[in-house]
Design an enzyme around this catalytic site. Sequence first.
Site, PDB file in Angstrom:
ATOM      1  N   SER A  51       0.902  -1.114  -0.042  1.00 22.55           N
ATOM      2  CA  SER A  51      -0.033   0.039  -0.142  1.00 22.55           C
ATOM      3  C   SER A  51       0.804   1.239  -0.166  1.00 22.55           C
ATOM      4  O   SER A  51       2.067   1.048   0.539  1.00 22.55           O
ATOM      5  CB  SER A  51      -0.791  -0.046   1.399  1.00 22.55           C
TER       6      SER A  51
ATOM      7  N   TYR B  35      -2.965  -0.743  10.284  1.00 24.50           N
ATOM      8  CA  TYR B  35      -2.730  -0.962   8.845  1.00 24.50           C
ATOM      9  C   TYR B  35      -1.562  -1.040   8.251  1.00 24.50           C
ATOM     10  O   TYR B  35      -0.719  -1.738   7.759  1.00 24.50           O
ATOM     11  CB  TYR B  35      -4.020  -0.434   7.886  1.00 24.50           C
TER      12      TYR B  35
END
Length: 275
Positions: free
Chosen positions: A133, A146
């Site tokens: 990401s 996350y």
Amino acid sequence: MNKTIFITGTSSGIGQATAQYFEAQEWNVIATMRSPEKQNILKNSERMLVLKLDVEKPETFNEVIEKAIAHFGKIDVLLNNAGYGQHGLFEATTSEQIHRQFSVNLFGTMEITRALLPHFRAQKNGSIITITSGVGRVTVPLVSIYAASKFALEGFCESLSFELASQNIQVKIIEPGNIATNFEQTTKSNFAADEALTDYSDYLKKMDEVFKGIYSGGGSTAADVAATIFKAANDESNVLRYVVGSDLQPLIDIRNGGTDEQYMDVLRSTFVPEN
């Protein structure tokens, strides 16, 4: 013989789009997901095999891999895509939520990679592509858990790339920025919050406006990411990281092009509002 890709997390979003993209490019696709019976997009066909796989159940991996190899003869590429985003205030995030985030995003990726390595070593080639990401390189507020899982994936893949090069196995990382999928809606449904933490109320309201502005600017599509994955799967160079999205690259350039203080000042100007 057509090449074969094994993909985790294909029930929606990037995984689903990638399965469709590779099938259209005449690759064989093993599309795995936790609940195949709940989706009606990907279907078994000449070039597609849909299999049940939960990355939190490594005891099932060898059986699924054996089915895939028996069906298509071999696997050329593993795409580690399965994952989700645990967003919210760190102080409001439970231990259970933290452990599950790492169980899916990090440990599941490690275990399926380990399970496929003997096959890649036996055929003396293969590629492991992992979706991380943008927040695995450039962090923002309210994604601490996350981001931590994605930073860990970045380190895992970078280190792994050196040792697997000795086995003629490539490692690639795909770093999406803002992507137009149902990911944002999914993260909102399990956003970590605690009404008792009223000290954060003003900050959460301000960040809600900031993120609305970021998301309203659009972004790449799942198909864009799939095209980048296809490029990486066919790229025999030593490129490790592939950035997807014009919103992400400038922030990475800032991080790479100046001091850490300069980089932090840029992000604080957006994410640390003046009182």
